[in-house]
Design an enzyme around this catalytic site. Structure first.
Site, PDB file in Angstrom:
ATOM      1  N   PRO A   1      47.370   0.719  10.735  1.00 29.04           N
ATOM      2  CA  PRO A   1      46.042   1.214  10.367  1.00 29.04           C
ATOM      3  C   PRO A   1      45.912   1.391   8.852  1.00 29.04           C
ATOM      4  CG  PRO A   1      47.395   3.040  11.090  1.00 29.04           C
ATOM      5  CD  PRO A   1      48.224   1.791  11.276  1.00 29.04           C
TER       6      PRO A   1
ATOM      7  N   ARG B  45      33.011  -3.031  -2.378  1.00 31.66           N
ATOM      8  CA  ARG B  45      32.557  -3.304  -1.011  1.00 31.66           C
ATOM      9  C   ARG B  45      31.054  -3.596  -0.902  1.00 31.66           C
ATOM     10  NH1 ARG B  45      32.840  -0.376   2.961  1.00 31.66           N
ATOM     11  NH2 ARG B  45      33.530  -1.945   4.425  1.00 31.66           N
TER      12      ARG B  45
ATOM     13  N   CYS C 235      27.114  -6.492 -15.724  1.00 33.27           N
ATOM     14  CA  CYS C 235      26.099  -7.530 -15.899  1.00 33.27           C
ATOM     15  C   CYS C 235      26.068  -8.495 -14.723  1.00 33.27           C
ATOM     16  CB  CYS C 235      26.369  -8.298 -17.186  1.00 33.27           C
ATOM     17  SG  CYS C 235      26.494  -7.192 -18.576  1.00 33.27           S
ATOM     18  N   GLU C 236      25.672  -7.982 -13.578  1.00 32.72           N
ATOM     19  CA  GLU C 236      25.531  -8.787 -12.362  1.00 32.72           C
ATOM     20  C   GLU C 236      24.439  -8.106 -11.546  1.00 32.72           C
ATOM     21  OE1 GLU C 236      27.671 -11.226 -10.844  1.00 32.72           O
ATOM     22  OE2 GLU C 236      29.363 -11.206 -12.233  1.00 32.72           O
TER      23      GLU C 236
ATOM     24  N   TYR D 290      39.909   0.446   0.661  1.00 29.83           N
ATOM     25  CA  TYR D 290      39.354  -0.752   0.010  1.00 29.83           C
ATOM     26  C   TYR D 290      38.412  -0.362  -1.128  1.00 29.83           C
ATOM     27  CZ  TYR D 290      41.447  -2.554   4.202  1.00 29.83           C
ATOM     28  OH  TYR D 290      42.348  -2.819   5.195  1.00 29.83           O
TER      29      TYR D 290
END
Ligand SMILES: *Cc1c(COP(=O)(O)O)cnc(C)c1O
Length: 457
Positions: free
Chosen positions: A312, A350, A384-385, A413
């Site tokens: 896990p 994420r 910058c995206e 994550y």
């Protein structure tokens, strides 16, 4: 302005406030109104003391999640091998090791991390669809216990015939006696459809992971009498953020039947490694509880008489962590409100990578502040995206520069996927225990950032 406030007043918040459902996090009274606490620490003070962005984890939340799974498996021999890739903080790994946990490593770097954390090989399973010859070689020499003892990790999970050839060749160089032969399993692909997102679903026949049962059977038989490896297990990992028991049950039943089939061929496996993948509630998901999942697994595995391994990751740490950021600016643009925060996609990938929704809330509420005046805003980072957006049209009370916001359920994550994109420094990590917040990774410095660079000529 966005949708008029009057409308939003009537609309309910789309998602429940995570502080109301996450164990060990809660709104409590504070001197100036209300504040979100992680155990005995206010998120606001922790953020202001350490600076932002910063990851903060509740030790009790991690402890309880681990214990819930562990207790659910009571009565059968088992080891919970925490998936390092979900959160590789060394202090967290040491804490899990102290609780009796093992580890699932998927790279040479993760194996090296375990070595430095002092984890014995007998607590390590090595997975991964593309282990290099060097990584295999290193893992074969990893001491089973103590620093300079005999080599031996708990289990190598082999994912292809080609990898098997490399493992056999490398094992032949180190194995002097058949009792030193490494313990090996095959990662099978049980061909079930599961996983929260196409990018994290792994157990269907069209995915790159594992071997189908027929091919695995041939490989087990071909090396039944090998002097250089010992067949000790079978493994699978069907996907991540799986939200129902059905695919787990189906996959596990297939594996159980397969283990019995191999017994008929004289191959007696000691370990059944069922991977990880149990989903968690981020916003409004309804995953099975860890206890229910564990009971289901236990009931299928018990009659087999094998030692169960689980790997896990998310279900242990996701809900235990928040990413705290300060608000830099609030700006209006063509009728839309943007809250520009200092955390960005490099800190928590994420949302950009999977379209994942992590709820965001303030961490303080002033006395007498009307809690209903929410308005819909886009919460974006400075990178910058266009993809550097945490949430679109998210209901948020009015905020201003300097306010601290919590980006919830970021324990898995989160930091492990963080990068230095845009030459940003990776965030520090705090571990809260009771009233104490301990720094378990410092903020990077510009020296860290440029350490590996070489000058031209
Ligand atoms: C990613 C991974 C895990 C952990 O998955 P979670 O969804 O975080 O529980 C376990 N085993 C393997 C082989 C993995 O690749």
């Amino acid at each position: 302005m966005g949708a008029p406030t009057a409308n939003n007043k009537k609309k309910k918040l789309r998602y429940a406030d995570p502080a109301t459902f996450l164990p060990h996090f809660a709104w409590k009274k504070s001197p100036r109104g209300k504040a979100v606490f992680a155990e005995g620490v206010t998120l606001d003070e922790a953020a202001k003391k350490t600076g932002t962005p910063v990851y903060l984890y509740s030790q009790a939340a991690i402890h309880d999640a681990f214990r819930e799974l562990d207790h659910g498996l009571a009565g059968i021999p088992h080891t919970l091998c925490f998936a390092i890739k979900s959160n590789g903080n060394r202090a967290l790994l040491q804490m899990l090791a102290a609780m009796g946990g093992g580890f699932d490593a998927v790279s040479g770097g993760e194996i090296e991390l375990l070595r430095r954390a002092g984890v014995p090989g007998q607590r390590i399973v090595f997975s991964g669809v593309g282990k290099s010859r060097e990584e295999i070689r290193e893992a074969l020499r990893y001491p089973a216990s103590g620093k300079n003892g005999r080599p031996g990790i708990l289990l190598f999970n082999v994912e292809s015939e080609a990898e098997m050839d490399v493992l056999l060749a490398e094992a032949a160089c180190v194995v002097r006696h058949p009792s030193d032969a490494p313990a090996v399993s095959i990662r099978v692909n049980p061909d079930v459809q599961a996983g929260g997102h196409p990018h994290i679903s792994t157990g269907h026949h069209q995915h790159k992971f594992g071997m189908d049962l027929a091919a695995a059977r041939r490989l087990y038989l071909a090396h039944r009498d090998s002097r250089h490896i010992r067949w000790e297990g079978i493994s699978a990992h069907i996907g991540s953020q799986v939200l129902s028991l059905a695919p787990f049950r189906k996959a596990l039943q297939r594996m159980a039947a397969f283990v019995r089939d191999l017994r008929g061929e004289g191959i007696f496996l000691r370990y059944l490694d069922f991977g990880g993948g149990l989903g968690v509630r981020y916003t409004d998901q309804k995953p099975p509880s860890r206890a229910d999942y564990a009971h289901m697994v236990r009931e299928i595995v018990r009659p087999l008489g094998v030692h169960l391994l689980l790997e896990p990751g998310r279900s242990i740490v996701a809900q235990a962590g928040v990413l705290l950021t300060r608000v830099l600016y609030v700006k209006e643009n063509r009728g839309k409100t943007f809250v520009i925060v200092y955390a960005a996609m490099n800190d928590l990938m994420r949302p950009a990578l999977y379209g994942a929704v992590h709820a965001i809330t303030p961490v303080t509420r002033a006395k007498g502040a009307a809690s209903a005046t929410l308005r819909r805003v886009d919460i974006v980072g400075p990178v910058c995206e266009t993809g550097d957006c945490f949430l679109h049209d998210w209901p948020l009370p009015p905020v201003q520069s300097g306010d601290v916001l919590a980006i919830w359920c970021a324990g898995a994550y989160g930091m492990s996927l963080a990068s230095n994109y845009n030459m940003r420094l990776r965030a520090p990590e705090l571990l809260v225990s009771g009233k104490r917040a301990k720094l378990i990774r410092r903020r990077e410095t510009y020296n860290d950032l440029f350490r590996a660079d070489c000058n031209l000529g």
